[in-house]
Design an enzyme around this catalytic site. Structure first.
Site, PDB file in Angstrom:
ATOM      1  N   HIS A   1       0.867  -1.182   0.000  1.00 33.83           N
ATOM      2  CA  HIS A   1       0.000   0.000   0.000  1.00 33.83           C
ATOM      3  C   HIS A   1       0.899   1.226   0.000  1.00 33.83           C
ATOM      4  O   HIS A   1       1.873   1.272   0.734  1.00 33.83           O
ATOM      5  CB  HIS A   1      -0.892  -0.018   1.238  1.00 33.83           C
ATOM      6  CG  HIS A   1      -2.053   0.925   1.165  1.00 33.83           C
ATOM      7  ND1 HIS A   1      -1.892   2.284   1.227  1.00 33.83           N
ATOM      8  CD2 HIS A   1      -3.382   0.703   1.028  1.00 33.83           C
ATOM      9  CE1 HIS A   1      -3.096   2.856   1.133  1.00 33.83           C
ATOM     10  NE2 HIS A   1      -4.008   1.928   1.003  1.00 33.83           N
TER      11      HIS A   1
ATOM     12  N   ARG B   1      -6.606  10.300  -0.149  1.00 34.95           N
ATOM     13  CA  ARG B   1      -6.418  10.769  -1.520  1.00 34.95           C
ATOM     14  C   ARG B   1      -7.753  10.880  -2.245  1.00 34.95           C
ATOM     15  O   ARG B   1      -7.984  11.819  -2.987  1.00 34.95           O
ATOM     16  CB  ARG B   1      -5.444   9.842  -2.264  1.00 34.95           C
ATOM     17  CG  ARG B   1      -3.990  10.118  -1.878  1.00 34.95           C
ATOM     18  CD  ARG B   1      -3.046   9.039  -2.397  1.00 34.95           C
ATOM     19  NE  ARG B   1      -3.182   7.803  -1.644  1.00 34.95           N
ATOM     20  CZ  ARG B   1      -3.216   6.593  -2.177  1.00 34.95           C
ATOM     21  NH1 ARG B   1      -3.146   6.448  -3.483  1.00 34.95           N
ATOM     22  NH2 ARG B   1      -3.321   5.533  -1.413  1.00 34.95           N
TER      23      ARG B   1
END
Ligand SMILES: Cc1cc2nc3c(=O)[nH]c(=O)nc-3n(C[C@H](O)[C@H](O)[C@H](O)COP(=O)(O)OP(=O)(O)OC[C@H]3O[C@@H](n4cnc5c(N)ncnc54)[C@H](O)[C@@H]3O)c2cc1C
Ligand code: SF4
Ligand code: SF4
Ligand code: FES
Lengths: 260, 622
Positions: free
Chosen positions: B260, B280
């Protein structure tokens, strides 16, 4: 901020029969939490030290214990909250029977969960979806933040000091669940009788100790228990409700819910 | 000889049989190993299909890894974008996995996810809502439309609690803090073995229990704990992968491990802890030490057409998705993780060896606290960082196993009759890279299918498979072996060395020579593990538990390194320095691993991936 130092710890070691606090010194460093110190103990000095933990991120509610007598999560208690010269004492949750070292038998909570009548919604809308407004789900969402750490259960004096109250008292975690279901915009069950009788919400005298220890910051007493107590009380004292129940009619107080 | 001990109805927190050496025995139609989203969903389905079901899990009910999932569950419900449908979701999933996914699994997943998510709502889940009261959907990397059903950033908690409460309402038996160490087979002369049950120990007492069951569903999750920097918990030791191998099943996609892009890098004690992609999705951007929004420099050709070219276009996209393309911060995870890695290597990293993730300068404090409450909490409590006022420091962390047990797409049956696998421990669905949000939906889609299939297989059997006493005795001896050795190395040290080796040699960027060294290292660690010793007794003894888990981690570590060495290309979650870029020849085959004849390691073969029918191929023509 200080970097590495030797932390003095006293950790309860033992099982259901007997036990005592053991003294340890362990190397710790900047930014660590109590669980890090215990893990280092485990890896270097006490390979069989029993600790319950999973996420190490305050998300699963496994690592509940008492630190200097206060119910807390081991993984969310930073060492920087303490003076490096201070000895930190870690003991298992007091309200539950010890299995070994810091691990307790929390089956009481799983039993109480089973006694609670679950969610029951009416049918979906014609297009196969359900509609609820954000403002209406937000109250329930606050309560569903609960990570089932059972620290509130551990701290509540009704069971902490009186083990014999356990059969009649579900505890703050489950009052929260009653309130959540009661406030669910689409739930059609009435749990007020169960909350009063089986769960014993009346035994709570709103000391708010549970709210103080909740790591999720849920306002257990103000937002869940007090409103739930009010609803239960309304039902008990309103003769119309009683009549409604008797002759199988729905009324305003029942909010269109069916009793369990 | 079996004796029945009294067991607490919900927790199992009581000693098993009283007689010395007595082993508790339980009979079920279906035993589900694992109580994460996939295991719980499988158990509910099997119960509803009429089977007598037990769920067995290493931790307490409600604590499985699923509880940590943050961002959401991907399902093309079209609540925000009516243009969204299963075809678009299918296409995104296949492209995200660089076309190595089992196409049928990706199709079923995209088709069934919406109904499975709405079912959670029927069972009490309170998802965030759209303005007209429907389940809200959020943006995530690699998804064309806002598609993730979510509850703030604690979607996994909501999923597990909902399924757990459903399980309790149905009265399904749960064996908590009970760890399966071996699967038991019924053996026929012809050599066609079938599942007959499972062997486990209670953590609380250290005593053993045997489950007699013709159907076993593995739902044990991943294996990230074999790496040093990981978002995974102690449970992620690849037990299901190893149990399956030892029972004769096969693993695929093992070379693909998802790193990740955003894990915490400081303080050291939380290094690796996940920072959700929703940061994000909700507007957060990545910057290097020069303050540059560097993702624009790392847009791969494969995704160029669908990615914004300028900061202005990227910023417009949050409000107007029709006329703008997605910001490069929301490329699939493998792309973003590699870009971050490259920036750090080029000396443009942050003080603690990461890069900056900034949402503070982009959204109001109120917005951030509302949309990302647990991230706010996590940074405040653990790092003294206020994410509404300053950027976070983040770096890649080992996160998800694409590789797992090879299964039939419709039923999740492995090559061993009676053995099913779902969730993170199964392989195929995500190909070489999983899109965010596609795991939670995978759990419920295939959990239900496996539960149904396992129940109907058990119901259709003429006679129940038999467990042999010899196999039980062997399982017992193997579990107790670490107590037989005295004064040797402790398992914690071996685990640390394995984690370091996997991190250094089988990390995000790989190289042939390093992978060879990794395999040698695993061999050495295996020898050390054969001689390790544990202190104390059998009661709630973490040292002993780790000793047992370690064997699984070593076997899985070997699978990953071996497959990674063989695959001489770069694709999704597998990047080879010495073989950059994808190779179409490798794009058409899987590497399949099985236990070797001696049972000491694994053998590997190549296998063509199933061919996609023409009517689905058309989604990929441009
Ligand atoms: C921090 C984090 C955030 C994530 N966020 C998202 C997200 O937003 N969206 C998304 O789609 N995915 C997300 N993921 C991925 C996703 O959460 C996992 O892939 C998924 O939850 C795995 O579920 P599972 O049912 O396969 O297994 P788990 O939930 O991991 O459960 C495994 C179960 O198996 C049991 N078990 C294991 N071994 C044994 C054994 N030997 N004996 C008995 N029981 C055993 C364990 O006790 C546990 O109950 C996230 C992952 C992490 C780590
Ligand atoms: S407020 Fe009620 S439930 Fe909470 S601690 Fe006090 S008595 Fe217990
Ligand atoms: S209400 Fe708070 S203290 Fe009680 S179990 Fe839930 S999270 Fe823990
Ligand atoms: S380990 Fe999960 S809350 Fe502490």
């Amino acid at each position: 901020m200080s970097t590495g130092y030797q932390l003095k710890m006293r950790v309860w070691r033992g099982d259901a029969d007997s036990g005592a606090l053991g003294d340890y010194a362990v190397e710790v460093s900047e930014g660590e939490v109590v669980l890090d110190a215990l893990h280092r103990l485990q890896a270097t000095q006490a390979g069989d030290l029993a600790i319950r933990w999973n996420c190490k991120a305050g998300k699963c509610g496994s690592c509940s214990a008492e630190i200097n007598g206060k119910p807390r999560l081991l993984c969310m208690t930073r060492l920087s909250d303490f003076d490096p010269a201070e000895t930190i004492t870690v003991t298992p949750m007091r309200a539950f029977p010890v299995i070994r070292d810091l691990v307790t038998d929390v089956s009481y909570n799983y039993e109480k969960a089973r006694e609670l009548p679950g969610v029951e919604l009416g049918p979906r809308d014609a297009d196969g979806k359900r509609r609820m407004m954000q403002v209406d789900v937000e109250r329930g969402q606050e309560f569903r933040k609960c990570i089932e750490c059972f620290l509130c259960q551990d701290t509540c004096h009704v069971v902490r000091d009186h083990d014999d109250n356990k059969p009649a008292f579900a505890g703050p975690r489950f009052f929260l669940r009653y309130a959540e279901l009661d406030m669910h915009p689409l739930d059609i069950r009435d749990r007020r009788d169960t909350a009063r009788d089986a769960a014993g919400i009346g035994l709570c005298n709103i000391t708010k100790c549970c709210t103080e220890v909740c790591p999720e910051g849920i306002k257990i007493t103000d937002n869940a228990i007090i409103p739930m107590k009010e609803r239960v009380a309304d039902r008990k004292h309103d003769p119309l409700v009683w009549l409604g129940n008797k002759i199988g009619l729905r009324n305003k107080d029942n909010d269109g819910r069916t009793a369990t | 000889m079996s004796t029945m001990g009294s067991r607490h109805p919900m927790t199992g927190n009581e000693m098993s049989g009283e007689a010395p050496g007595g082993i508790e025995r339980r009979q079920y139609d279906v035993v589900v190993i694992g109580a994460g989203g996939s295991g719980l969903r499988a158990a509910i389905a099997a119960h509803e299909a009429g089977a007598n079901v037990a769920v067995v899990c290493k931790s307490l009910l409600g604590k499985a890894h699923t509880v940590m999932a943050e961002g959401g569950a991907a399902a093309a419900m079209g609540n925000l974008y009516p243009e969204d449908n299963w075809q678009v979701h299918f296409r995104d999933t296949m492209r995200g996995g660089k076309m190595l996914n089992n196409w049928r699994m990706a199709q079923l997943h995209a088709q069934e996810a919406p109904e499975r998510v709405m079912e959670l709502e029927d069972w009490g889940a309170l998802f965030d809502r759209t303005a007209d009261g429907l389940i809200s959907q959020r943006d995530f990397g690699g998804h064309r439309y806002a598609r993730l059903a979510h509850i703030g950033d604690r979607t996994g908690l909501e999923m597990i609690r909902t399924l757990q409460q459903r399980l309790v309402a149905l009265g399904i038996d749960v064996f908590m803090e009970c760890t399966v160490t071996d699967l038991l087979l019924s053996r026929s002369e012809a050599g066609d073995n079938a599942i007959a049950g499972a062997f486990a120990y209670w953590r609380e007492s250290g005593r053993f229990i045997v489950f007699d069951a013709p159907s076993v569903v593995l739902a044990t999750g991943g294996f990230g704990k074999a790496w040093k920097v990981t978002s995974n918990s102690w449970e992620y030791t690849g037990d299901g992968h190893a149990l399956a191998l030892r029972a004769g099943a096969t693993l695929i996609n093992m070379e693909f491990v998802q790193f990740h892009p955003t894990g915490m890098v400081w303080p050291p004690s939380v290094k690796g802890l996940l920072v959700t992609e929703s940061v994000r999705g909700d507007g957060g951007i990545l910057k290097n030490s020069e303050g540059k929004r560097f993702m624009f420099d790392h847009i791969p050709e494969y995704f160029r057409k669908e990615t914004a070219e300028s900061i202005e276009e990227a910023d417009r996209w949050y409000d107007d998705k029709k006329n703008n393309r997605r910001p490069p911060e929301l490329l699939p995870r493998d792309e973003v993780a590699r870009a971050i890695n490259a920036e750090i290597k080029a000396g443009r990293g942050s003080p603690h060896g990461g890069v900056f993730l900034d949402i503070a300068s982009r959204r109001t404090p109120e917005f951030i606290r509302k949309r990302l409450p647990s991230m706010y909490h996590q940074f405040k409590e653990l790092a003294d960082v206020d994410i509404t006022a300053e950027p976070m420091e983040i770096g890649p962390t080992c996160h998800y196993a694409m590789g797992g047990i090879e299964v039939d797409p419709e039923t999740e049956l492995s090559v061993v009759p009676g053995l099913y696998a779902v969730g993170e421990c199964s392989g195929g669905m995500h190909g070489s890279n999983r899109l965010g949000g596609n795991s939670l939906s995978d759990l419920i889609v295939f959990g239900r299918r496996a539960g149904d299939a396992a129940a109907s297989y058990a119901a259709g059997l003429a006679s129940r498979p038999q467990i042999s006493d010899d196999d039980v005795a062997a399982a017992q001896a193997s579990a107790l072996a670490p107590f037989e050795v005295e004064g040797a190395e402790n398992p914690y040290t071996i685990q640390q060395d394995l984690q370091q080796a996997m991190n250094d040699l089988v990390g995000i960027i790989r190289e042939g020579a390093e992978l060879e060294r990794a395999l040698e290292e695993v061999d050495r660690l295996k020898e050390r593990a054969a001689r390790m010793s544990v202190e104390g007794n059998r009661q709630y003894n973490p040292g002993w538990h780790l000793a047992i888990d370690l064997r699984n981690m070593l076997l899985v570590g070997e699978c990953v390194a071996k497959a990674a060495l063989a695959r001489e290309e770069s694709r999704g979650g597998h990047t080879r320095n010495d073989h950059p870029g994808p190779n179409p020849e490798w794009g058409s085959k899987n590497l399949v691993l099985r236990l070797n004849a001696e049972g000491t390691g694994v053998d590997m073969t190549e296998q063509a991936i199933p061919a996609m029918p023409d009517e689905l191929k058309k989604f990929f023509e441009e």
